[in-house]
Design an enzyme around this catalytic site. Structure first.
Site, PDB file in Angstrom:
ATOM      1  N   GLU A 117      -3.152   4.847  -4.428  1.00 45.89           N
ATOM      2  CA  GLU A 117      -3.453   4.010  -3.266  1.00 45.89           C
ATOM      3  C   GLU A 117      -4.814   4.450  -2.733  1.00 45.89           C
ATOM      4  O   GLU A 117      -4.922   5.480  -2.072  1.00 45.89           O
ATOM      5  CB  GLU A 117      -2.358   4.163  -2.202  1.00 45.89           C
ATOM      6  CG  GLU A 117      -1.005   3.634  -2.629  1.00 45.89           C
ATOM      7  CD  GLU A 117      -0.993   2.122  -2.808  1.00 45.89           C
ATOM      8  OE1 GLU A 117      -1.869   1.444  -2.243  1.00 45.89           O
ATOM      9  OE2 GLU A 117      -0.111   1.624  -3.527  1.00 45.89           O
ATOM     10  N   CYS A 123      -7.469   2.481   5.724  1.00 44.20           N
ATOM     11  CA  CYS A 123      -7.974   2.056   4.413  1.00 44.20           C
ATOM     12  C   CYS A 123      -8.054   0.542   4.268  1.00 44.20           C
ATOM     13  O   CYS A 123      -8.804   0.046   3.425  1.00 44.20           O
ATOM     14  CB  CYS A 123      -7.127   2.643   3.288  1.00 44.20           C
ATOM     15  SG  CYS A 123      -5.378   2.184   3.380  1.00 44.20           S
TER      16      CYS A 123
END
Length: 461
Positions: free
Chosen positions: A213, A247
């Site tokens: 991720e 993010c």
């Protein structure tokens, strides 16, 4: 900090525990999750205190983005693990008649989770819950930068689990390197693309499957048809949550030239509405994680045209919500993912302008479009590749557990959330169950004279 000997000893303990088959017992998994939930609920205020210490998060933000996400996941997994662990029927092939076919979820085995500092509670425990529910052992290496939360995670895990089942290993990059040098059955990493590539290389030596991720430079396009007041409010919320250290936050705005000036004014208004005229004094505006990241961020807007913001204080690790006007593609602020409360805004006139900007970067983790033009929205969705996104909002794709979350290309490999996390940490083993009451001999040698029969049968199927 754990030594190499400590790490290797723990790794062996986890291997032995998995081989004992105890973690395959669904009741064992559910009991473990219930205990984890009880410990977390007892330590709720300590969670908020740790997140405030590490990132200056308000209790509201800590609850919404971290604590509530995890308790919600635990509730779901405690309820669903039993059914998710059962064999899944699939339609059998007529070529195997008579038969049944099943997919059996089985745990990979010994798993390693390396979690980041920006949402240090949520992003450590969300994959851990899925890994435990799927029947794995877990070694969790939290970030060395979110020290208060990492220490609390260790205390929670030590209280909730047997050490040979789930354990926290704290330490720096050398500890992470030692951990990834070992043979794991699955590695789950959340962090930056450069570190993700190093993790991937280490995993490849043992053919270990991974979920990575990562991140990217997430575009936020504001079309001329957009509701500018709503767009401004939702962009400000998504961008400056956690002081931009998210993010999937909008990384830069591409605003149509006809609406850019009005959008800027609306963004300035919403920043004041959210955080007051002095965001530094707002209890709702977090801080930068550490000095090195602070200095990197400040360098990004030096010599740029700042529309609003720019104030910063090293001692408090504070950077005001900052809007940067029309930076060049080769500027520091446009080079890589920002990961802070700095928002460049760039005007565009045509779809070709959007293509030139967005295609100049690697595939992003998120992408956002504000528009009331469905043709434009569909063009954008079909034209660009990115992990996931939203039309007329930002970052809320994360909220829907039925939308698997993950990147593509440089922004990540694999995905998770909700049931998908269980599946990420499970090998779905396919098994055919053949009946014995009929055994058609055509598949057996000798084959002479059978080819035409087989061809006709396959055409009929």
């Amino acid at each position: 900090m754990s030594t190499a000997s400590d790490i290797q000893s723990l790794h062996k303990d986890h291997q032995d525990h998995f081989k004992s088959q105890q973690t395959k017992d669904v009741n064992y998994r559910i009991k473990s999750l219930k205990k984890l939930k009880a410990v977390i609920e007892r330590k709720e205020q300590q969670v908020y205190q740790a997140l405030a210490s590490d990132l200056g998060k308000s209790e509201f933000e800590a609850f919404i983005t971290e604590y509530n996400v995890i308790t919600g996941e635990l509730d779901k997994y405690i309820k669903k693990t039993n059914s998710w662990s059962k064999p899944r029927k699939v339609r059998p092939s007529l070529l195997n008649f008579p038969s049944k076919a099943r997919r059996y979820p089985e745990p990979y085995g010994n798993t390693l989770i390396i979690s980041p500092w920006n949402y240090p509670f949520q992003l450590a425990l969300a994959p851990l819950i899925g890994a435990v529910a799927a029947g794995n052992t877990v070694t969790l290496k939290p970030s060395e930068f979110s020290t208060a939360t990492s220490q609390l995670l260790q205390e929670i895990i030590d209280e909730a689990f047997e050490s040979q089942h789930v354990k926290v290993i704290q330490g720096d990059a050398d500890v992470a390197k030692e951990l990834t040098s070992l043979k794991w059955d699955y590695i789950f990493f959340t962090g930056s693309p450069p570190v993700g590539k190093a993790i991937y290389q280490a995993a490849a030596k043992h053919l270990t499957p991974v979920t990575l991720e990562l991140g990217g430079k997430n575009p936020c396009v504001v079309h001329e048809s957009a509701n500018l007041k709503v767009a401004a409010r939702r962009i400000v919320w998504g961008k400056f949550l956690n002081a931009g250290q998210t993010c999937i936050a909008p990384d830069y705005i591409l605003a149509h030239s006809s609406v850019k000036n009005q959008l800027v004014e609306n963004i300035k208004t919403e920043i004041t509405n959210f955080f007051g005229s002095q965001p530094k004094d707002s209890p709702d505006f977090p801080r930068i994680i550490r000095k090195e990241h602070f200095e990197k961020l400040v360098e990004m807007f030096k010599n740029e045209h700042i529309i609003t913001g720019g104030a910063h204080d090293m001692e408090e690790l504070y950077i005001a919500p900052t809007l940067v006007d029309e930076p060049q593609r080769d500027s520091k602020v446009m080079e890589n993912e920002i990961f802070g409360p700095i928002l460049p805004i760039i005007s565009y006139q045509s779809q070709e302008d959007l293509i030139n900007w967005i295609d100049s970067y690697e595939k992003s983790l998120g992408a956002y479009v504000f528009s009331n033009n469905t043709d434009f929205e569909q063009w954008f969705i079909n034209r660009f590749s990115y992990g996931g996104g939203v039309i007329n909002d930002s970052i809320v794709q994360f909220v829907n557990e039925r939308l698997p979350f993950g990147g593509v290309g440089n922004s990540g490999i694999g995905n998770y959330h909700g049931k998908k996390t269980f599946e990420t940490f499970s090998h779905l083993k396919g098994v055919v169950h053949r009946g014995t009451w009929l055994d058609i001999p055509v598949k057996y040698a000798p084959y002479s004279g059978k080819l035409n029969l087989i061809k006709k049968a396959l055409n009929w199927l």
